[in-house]
Design a protein around this motif. Structure first.
Motif, short mmCIF file in Angstrom:
data_model
loop_
_atom_site.label_atom_id
_atom_site.label_comp_id
_atom_site.label_asym_id
_atom_site.label_seq_id
_atom_site.Cartn_x
_atom_site.Cartn_y
_atom_site.Cartn_z
N SER A 277 38.90 43.39 36.60
CA SER A 277 38.08 44.24 35.73
C SER A 277 38.23 45.69 36.19
O SER A 277 38.50 45.96 37.37
CB SER A 277 36.61 43.83 35.80
N TYR A 278 38.02 46.61 35.24
CA TYR A 278 38.17 48.02 35.58
C TYR A 278 37.06 48.50 36.50
O TYR A 278 37.26 49.42 37.29
CB TYR A 278 38.22 48.88 34.32
N LEU A 279 35.89 47.86 36.43
CA LEU A 279 34.81 48.20 37.36
C LEU A 279 35.27 48.00 38.80
O LEU A 279 34.96 48.80 39.68
CB LEU A 279 33.58 47.35 37.07
N GLY A 280 36.02 46.93 39.03
CA GLY A 280 36.56 46.70 40.36
C GLY A 280 37.53 47.78 40.79
O GLY A 280 37.55 48.20 41.94
N THR A 281 38.36 48.25 39.85
CA THR A 281 39.30 49.33 40.17
C THR A 281 38.57 50.61 40.53
O THR A 281 38.96 51.33 41.45
CB THR A 281 40.25 49.56 38.98
N ILE A 282 37.48 50.91 39.80
CA ILE A 282 36.67 52.08 40.13
C ILE A 282 36.14 51.97 41.56
O ILE A 282 36.23 52.92 42.35
CB ILE A 282 35.49 52.22 39.15
N ALA A 283 35.60 50.79 41.90
CA ALA A 283 35.09 50.57 43.25
C ALA A 283 36.21 50.71 44.28
O ALA A 283 36.02 51.32 45.34
CB ALA A 283 34.44 49.19 43.35
N GLY A 284 37.38 50.16 43.97
CA GLY A 284 38.51 50.25 44.90
C GLY A 284 38.97 51.67 45.11
O GLY A 284 39.29 52.07 46.25
N VAL A 285 39.02 52.47 44.05
CA VAL A 285 39.44 53.87 44.16
C VAL A 285 38.47 54.65 45.04
O VAL A 285 38.88 55.42 45.93
CB VAL A 285 39.55 54.51 42.77
#
Length: 327
Positions: A277-285
């Motif tokens: 999910s893109y929410l996970g990518t935001i958290a990862g960034v």
């Protein structure tokens, strides 16, 4: 999940029951890093510092957005370093051709990156070349072309006023334009992946490409578009970086390959494709950006940082790479 844990999960609010454990872990790590960083500097938790970190994260966020789409396919894009450099260098180069060049500088830089992505997509989708090989090859070709263009010296062209404004300006008081751009791109990515046929096809191909093909998905077209998007967003990241530094540099994209991959897999996107999910990518960034900041404060050399990113990728692959796809 065991029979004992199911009732406990059922008692949780619906929102928490639906949160990916990897995403929750990433956000928990962000909190821990903030607490840990506050011991090194009292200003680590100040609004000004956090906003600056969010601004820095925006550059990685734009690049990681394209990387996520490719990874969801079960592929990889190793041409990021020089897609970033080509985007920044070509945008600055276009600015040297008068008012028309200045006006077209940003779209021209993005277009150059998209062309690199199209070459990658043709190689993967139509020629069936492994993505690791073709993207590494196009990265080397792009590097060679840029070295020939500059004669081996640092680029002399400067960023346009528009490039500097979108990278460093504030259209909304106290909110950097780069953060707004990342938010817009992120919203577009969420819509694309969750509300369109293209997004559903990306997840389907990542889960099982042959099954997606037999169900009527034009898998080659989807893969081509995904790599073109990745190349365009990498180049746009280069445009933003050039605007931030007021000029482009040949090595400007070198430090974004592993962090962009690490940010995506840290957020729970399976590096084997089909889940994320893109929410996970935001958290990862955000997590990677804070980690970079702390390592910088600790004066960790770049080699050590690359080792840490590599360990993160391997660790997340071991944790989530073999789990069944949820889509």
């Amino acid at each position: 999940m065991s029979e004992m844990t199911r009732p406990a999960m059922a008692r949780l609010p619906k929102f928490f029951r639906g949160v990916d454990p990897a995403v929750a872990t990433a956000f928990a790590c962000i909190v821990l890093l903030l607490v840990f960083g506050s011991f090194y500097s009292t200003s680590f938790l100040s609004p000004e510092y956090l906003l600056q970190q969010l601004k820095v994260a925006s550059f990685l966020g734009v690049i990681a957005t394209g990387m996520m789409i490719v990874i969801l396919l079960g592929q990889i894009d190793l041409s990021v370093p020089w897609s970033v450099a080509v985007g920044g260098m070509m945008a600055c180069a276009a600015a040297a051709f008068g008012p028309m060049g200045v006006a077209l500088a940003i779209p021209f830089g993005i277009l150059c990156g998209a062309l690199i992505g199209v070459v990658n997509g043709i190689g993967v989708a139509y020629l069936r070349i492994p993505s690791m090989i073709i993207t590494l090859a196009t990265n080397a070709v792009a590097q060679g072309l840029m070295v020939v263009y500059t004669g081996g010296f640092s680029p002399q062209d400067s960023a346009t006023a528009a490039m500097r404004e979108i990278a460093t300006g504030e259209l909304i008081p106290s909110v950097p334009n780069a953060v707004i751009i990342w938010a817009v791109i992120g919203a577009g990515a969420v819509f694309l992946l969750t509300r369109t046929t293209f997004g559903r096809s990306v997840y389907a191909i990542g889960n099982r490409e042959r099954a997606a093909y037999l169900s009527g998905v034009d898998t080659r077209r989807i893969v081509l578009i995904a790599f073109a998007i990745s190349g365009a967003l990498s180049a746009f990241g280069g445009v933003l970086l050039a605007g931030y530094a007021s000029k482009a540099a040949q090595s400007m994209g070198d430090t974004y390959l592993l962090p962009s991959i690490a940010a995506v897999v840290l957020g729970g996107t399976s590096i084997l494709g089909g889940r994320g999910s893109y929410l996970g990518t935001i958290a990862g960034v955000i997590l990677i950006t804070l980690l970079q900041s702390i390592l910088s404060v600790m004066q960790m050399p770049e080699a050590g940082r690359q080792v840490i990113y590599g360990v993160v990728i391997v660790g997340m692959l071991l944790l989530y790479g073999r789990s069944p796809a949820s889509r």
